[in-house]
Design an enzyme around this catalytic site. Structure first.
Site, PDB file in Angstrom:
ATOM      1  N   GLU A 275       0.710  -1.139  -0.130  1.00 26.32           N
ATOM      2  CA  GLU A 275       0.161  -0.154  -0.070  1.00 26.32           C
ATOM      3  C   GLU A 275       0.696   1.249   0.064  1.00 26.32           C
ATOM      4  O   GLU A 275       1.799   1.509   0.933  1.00 26.32           O
ATOM      5  CB  GLU A 275      -0.836   0.096   1.213  1.00 26.32           C
ATOM      6  N   GLU A 406       4.454  13.085  -4.628  1.00 25.58           N
ATOM      7  CA  GLU A 406       3.683  12.979  -3.575  1.00 25.58           C
ATOM      8  C   GLU A 406       4.501  13.934  -2.760  1.00 25.58           C
ATOM      9  O   GLU A 406       5.623  13.797  -2.448  1.00 25.58           O
ATOM     10  CB  GLU A 406       3.643  11.647  -2.610  1.00 25.58           C
TER      11      GLU A 406
HETATM   12  P1  NAI Z   1       9.251   4.899   4.261  1.00 28.77           P
HETATM   13  O1  NAI Z   1       8.696   4.353   2.959  1.00 28.77           O
HETATM   14  O2  NAI Z   1      10.799   5.216   4.125  1.00 28.77           O
HETATM   15  O3  NAI Z   1       8.981   4.447   5.764  1.00 28.77           O
HETATM   16  C1  NAI Z   1       7.741   3.491   5.939  1.00 28.77           C
HETATM   17  C2  NAI Z   1       8.337   2.335   6.449  1.00 28.77           C
HETATM   18  O4  NAI Z   1       9.271   1.470   5.957  1.00 28.77           O
HETATM   19  C3  NAI Z   1       8.883   2.472   8.064  1.00 28.77           C
HETATM   20  O5  NAI Z   1       8.503   1.778   8.766  1.00 28.77           O
HETATM   21  C4  NAI Z   1      10.363   2.424   7.672  1.00 28.77           C
HETATM   22  O6  NAI Z   1      11.167   2.164   8.831  1.00 28.77           O
HETATM   23  C5  NAI Z   1      10.412   1.250   6.728  1.00 28.77           C
HETATM   24  N1  NAI Z   1      11.491   1.282   5.726  1.00 28.77           N
HETATM   25  C6  NAI Z   1      12.386   2.177   5.228  1.00 28.77           C
HETATM   26  N2  NAI Z   1      13.282   1.665   4.336  1.00 28.77           N
HETATM   27  C7  NAI Z   1      13.284   0.308   4.308  1.00 28.77           C
HETATM   28  C8  NAI Z   1      13.974  -0.593   3.916  1.00 28.77           C
HETATM   29  N3  NAI Z   1      15.050  -0.454   2.950  1.00 28.77           N
HETATM   30  N4  NAI Z   1      13.514  -1.977   3.965  1.00 28.77           N
HETATM   31  C9  NAI Z   1      12.501  -2.283   4.786  1.00 28.77           C
HETATM   32  N5  NAI Z   1      11.855  -1.180   5.533  1.00 28.77           N
HETATM   33  C10 NAI Z   1      12.077   0.015   5.156  1.00 28.77           C
HETATM   34  O7  NAI Z   1       8.529   6.683   4.290  1.00 28.77           O
HETATM   35  P2  NAI Z   1       9.247   7.692   4.949  1.00 28.77           P
HETATM   36  O8  NAI Z   1      10.539   7.855   4.550  1.00 28.77           O
HETATM   37  O9  NAI Z   1       8.838   7.920   6.339  1.00 28.77           O
HETATM   38  O10 NAI Z   1       8.554   8.868   4.095  1.00 28.77           O
HETATM   39  C11 NAI Z   1       8.997   9.321   2.592  1.00 28.77           C
HETATM   40  C12 NAI Z   1       7.690   9.543   2.029  1.00 28.77           C
HETATM   41  O11 NAI Z   1       7.133   8.387   1.766  1.00 28.77           O
HETATM   42  C13 NAI Z   1       6.754  10.556   2.245  1.00 28.77           C
HETATM   43  O12 NAI Z   1       7.009  11.861   2.335  1.00 28.77           O
HETATM   44  C14 NAI Z   1       5.531  10.218   1.967  1.00 28.77           C
HETATM   45  O13 NAI Z   1       5.675  10.677   0.583  1.00 28.77           O
HETATM   46  C15 NAI Z   1       5.622   8.569   1.686  1.00 28.77           C
HETATM   47  N6  NAI Z   1       4.876   7.840   2.533  1.00 28.77           N
HETATM   48  C16 NAI Z   1       3.789   7.422   2.186  1.00 28.77           C
HETATM   49  C17 NAI Z   1       2.970   6.766   2.948  1.00 28.77           C
HETATM   50  C18 NAI Z   1       1.624   5.916   2.825  1.00 28.77           C
HETATM   51  O14 NAI Z   1       0.770   5.909   3.570  1.00 28.77           O
HETATM   52  N7  NAI Z   1       1.474   5.870   1.391  1.00 28.77           N
HETATM   53  C19 NAI Z   1       3.651   6.448   4.524  1.00 28.77           C
HETATM   54  C20 NAI Z   1       4.651   7.005   4.771  1.00 28.77           C
HETATM   55  C21 NAI Z   1       5.403   7.750   3.925  1.00 28.77           C
END
Ligand code: NAI
Ligand code: MG
Length: 502
Positions: A275, A406
């Protein structure tokens, strides 16, 4: 905006106690420190100061948690538990969340920054509903009896049927925008289907997941069924994705990280559900009712400071309504009071982190450079905490970065259109396809346009309405798999065909 220096002063006793010491991780039914002894700090977005420290999970801790989940899946009481008992546990957990709703809402407001009253009604409220809804499934997940033909053995009698079995050990990686609600969306269906879980909350917001872990123990789930390991993505998250004993990864977060996880998971052919991000359009039709559409479009982007994967971040307004709409929306969002989420009067709260603040401010600068006009907002508010003013970028066009990417903040791109026949093309013109809303009084518009929108959810005269009965997920690069509703059972069960020869 009143500057807050000590958010903890606004907490009730239970929440204050919870953050008064280092929080451990939940592995095999026990609260343990990390193998490395390392901890990390979780930060209050309203002040930038440390709330408390949390044990930092890494590869070794993930390994222990995965093996605990594996044991619980193969031979613990969970495997033999009758469906109605699993249902009772899920209901008990829902009741416990409800009993502790105020404390959970305070912890959520403190850790994420969001409005406490909204957290209690929306985040915690829907989490409770999610556990209750999913609690109904265990006794109702069934296979089929199959009418077999078997042409190669026409004289034999055969009986064929399917079993719907759990997938096994599930790794769940979730983001920081709805920390407890994302736990519920992930855990409730996985548990209803009989899986065991290692959950990694986002490093920005580990607190409510850990409090939920305590409630899971209190509800009486057997040891090892739910393990919760806080830590960073590139360490704990990557270890979970790579672990050979994990059968499936369920991820919510950025499209960028979703791609990394999907590639990594392919090595051990794990099942994956994703998602991911969005850039959801809100389409105002020329006949829209402005009394509904203006506040609706405002909250479509401003809810949760725009940190919503399906936020209405692209607003398409027809020529005939453009000036009135912009004026009404400006008035609506610039009147919202900005401040700490622990004061429920404040409707605009800080972004989750300094990184997110920088990311959003950077996008606003890019929008200016690309020629968008900043109608209202556009600035950081205050110099402590991560507050950004509700911002309207107007006169945007499809090729701008701010329209295509985004932003994940309180920033809406407002675009004028004159030809209704172009609107579907504009709405579908990004890599994403998570949500969309259509604002119209004409049922003909709904019937004609909805089937052409490439998005997992289309709202009409509303936006961001999520219900546990409605499947949720993305088209295109917003991901695959559907959470919630009956469809989520596909994500957490697998089918076994059985053929008996008599
Ligand atoms: P992210 O995608 O990096 O983090 C989400 C989760 O993934 C966290 O638990 C993080 O620790 C984990 N994660 C990060 N890198 C990983 C890896 N290599 N392997 C496994 N798990 C990993 O999102 P972030 O950096 O917090 O936010 C960046 C951008 O992502 C935001 O500005 C937004 O645009 C988007 N985002 C979208 C979301 C949604 O609900 N679709 C939620 C959060 C962020
Ligand atoms: Mg990241």
């Amino acid at each position: 905006m009143d500057a807050v220096t000590d958010s903890k002063a606004a907490l009730g006793e239970k929440a204050r106690n919870f953050v008064s010491n280092t929080r451990k991780m939940l592995i095999d039914g026990k609260w343990v420190s990390s193998v490395s002894g390392k901890t990390f700090s979780t930060i209050d977005p309203a002040t930038g100061s440390v709330i408390t420290d949390v044990c930092e999970g890494d590869k070794e801790d993930i390994g222990l948690a995965v093996m605990a989940a594996r044991r619980a899946f193969e031979d613990g009481p969970w495997v033999k538990m009758i469906p109605s008992h699993r249902e009772r546990l899920l209901h008990r957990l829902a009741d416990l969340i409800e009993e502790n709703a105020e404390e959970l809402a305070e912890l959520e407001a403190l850790d994420n920054g969001k409005n406490k009253a909204i957290a209690q009604a929306v985040d915690i409220g829907i989490a409770i509903e999610t556990f209750r809804y999913m609690a109904g499934w265990p006794s109702k997940i069934t296979g089929d009896v199959l009418p077999l033909s078997v042409p190669i053995a026409p004289d034999q009698d055969f009986f064929g049927y399917t079993l719907r079995e759990p997938v096994g050990v599930i790794g769940q990686i979730i983001p920081w925008n709805f920390p407890l609600l994302m736990c519920a969306w992930k855990l409730a269906p996985a548990l209803a289907c009989g899986n065991t879980i290692v959950l990694k909350p986002a490093e920005e917001t580990p607190l409510t997941a850990l409090r939920l872990g305590e409630l899971i123990c209190e509800a009486g789930f057997p040891d090892g069924v739910v393990n919760i390991v806080p830590g960073y993505g590139h360490t704990a998250g990557a270890a979970l994705t790579a672990h050979p004993e994990v059968d499936k990864i369920a991820f919510t977060g950025s499209t960028e990280v979703g791609k990394i996880i999907a590639r990594e998971a392919a090595d051990s052919m794990k099942k994956v559900s994703m998602e991911l991000g969005g850039k959801s359009p809100a389409i105002i039709m020329p006949d829209a009712d402005l009394e509904i559409a203006i506040p609706g479009a405002a909250s479509a982007i401003m809810f949760n400071q725009g940190q919503v994967c399906c936020a209405g971040s692209r607003l398409y307004v027809p020529d005939n309504l453009y000036d009135a709409f912009l004026e009404g929306m400006t008035e609506n969002i610039s009147s919202l009071s900005i401040g700490s989420g622990l004061n429920p009067e404040n409707m605009v709260n800080p972004l989750v982190s300094e990184i997110q603040l920088e990311r959003v401010m950077n996008y606003i600068d890019i929008g200016r450079q690309e020629g968008a006009s900043v109608v209202t907002g556009g600035k950081r508010r205050g110099d402590t905490g991560y507050f950004v003013e509700p911002t309207i970028l107007a006169e945007t066009s499809q090729d701008m970065k701010v329209v295509q990417e985004e932003i994940f903040g309180p920033v809406v791109c407002v675009q004028r259109y004159s030809d209704v026949s172009e609107i579907v093309k504009l709405a579908n013109d990004t890599i994403y396809g998570l949500g969309a809303s259509l604002w119209t009084r004409d049922v003909g518009n709904i019937v004609k346009i909805v089937p052409k929108i490439k998005a997992g959810t289309v709202w009409v005269n509303c936006h961001n309405i999520l219900d546990v009965a409605m499947p949720f997920g993305g088209f295109k690069q917003s991901g695959y798999g559907r959470e919630l509703g009956k469809e989520v059972l596909e994500l957490y069960t697998q089918t076994k065909s059985v053929c008996i020869m008599a």
